[in-house]
Structures are given as structure tokens and as C-alpha cells.
Motif scaffolding. Structure first.
Motif, short mmCIF file in Angstrom:
data_model
loop_
_atom_site.label_atom_id
_atom_site.label_comp_id
_atom_site.label_asym_id
_atom_site.label_seq_id
_atom_site.Cartn_x
_atom_site.Cartn_y
_atom_site.Cartn_z
N GLY A 137 1.33 -1.07 -0.10
CA GLY A 137 -0.01 -0.17 0.24
C GLY A 137 0.70 1.21 -0.18
O GLY A 137 1.80 1.16 0.81
N GLN B 265 -4.58 5.43 0.11
CA GLN B 265 -5.33 3.89 -0.11
C GLN B 265 -4.46 2.33 0.75
O GLN B 265 -5.35 1.26 0.80
CB GLN B 265 -4.42 3.61 -1.87
N ARG B 266 -4.41 3.14 1.82
CA ARG B 266 -3.71 1.42 2.87
C ARG B 266 -5.18 1.39 4.05
O ARG B 266 -5.98 2.28 3.97
CB ARG B 266 -2.48 2.33 3.77
#
Length: 95
Positions: free
Chosen positions: A90, A94-95
């Protein structure tokens, strides 16, 4: 006869003005393209080395912002995100 002569000269002046306008605009667009070519660097593709991948994984663990990674590695944000996606790690928000 005088009317025909006036009509011919009027047509000539219209054509001359049109030619001047075309040459002026052509000169401007040529100047713009050369100015853009000077300022925009040419894109060259570089493959990711093992060291690049290690560095990317380290930045991912450290939760470094993608923009900062891009400046450090001299790669685009999109390129980094694509590589991270392929590696399954990631990056950024977007993690």
C-alpha cells in the motif's frame, strides 16, 4: 471599367490581409511550440531495480507520502502507485 478595377484591387487587399494574418498566427504557434519544448523535459522510462523496490517497500512501511517519495526517487506518483499495486503493497491514502 472602373468598378471592375476597384473590385480586383479590393480582392487583392483582402487576400494580402489574410496572408498576413496566417503568417502571423503561424509564427506565434511556432514560437509557442518551441517555448514548450524547451520547458518540458523529455520523458524517459526507467526500470525498477531491486534497490528501488526495497526503497519503495521501506517508504511504504514508514507511511511516507507518495508526493515525497516521488520527489526523492524522481519518478511520477502514478508510476509509484502502479509499482506498489503490482508488488501488493500500500501507498498513500489507499492503505
Amino acid at each position: 471599367m472602373a468598378k471592375k478595377a476597384k473590385a480586383k484591387t479590393a480582392k487583392k487587399t483582402v487576400k494580402a490581409k489574410a496572408a498576413k494574418t496566417v503568417s502571423k498566427t503561424a509564427g506565434k504557434t511556432a514560437a509557442k511550440t518551441t517555448a514548450k519544448a524547451k520547458t518540458k523535459p523529455k520523458i524517459t522510462r526507467r526500470e525498477y531495480t531491486k534497490e528501488d523496490v526495497k526503497e519503495l517497500r521501506a517508504h511504504s512501511k514508514a507511511k511516507t507520502p507518495v508526493a515525497k517519495i516521488a520527489k526523492l526517487t524522481k519518478r511520477t506518483v502514478g508510476s509509484l502507485r502502479q509499482k506498489a499495486l503490482k508488488l501488493g503493497i500500500g501507498l498513500g491514502h489507499q492503505r
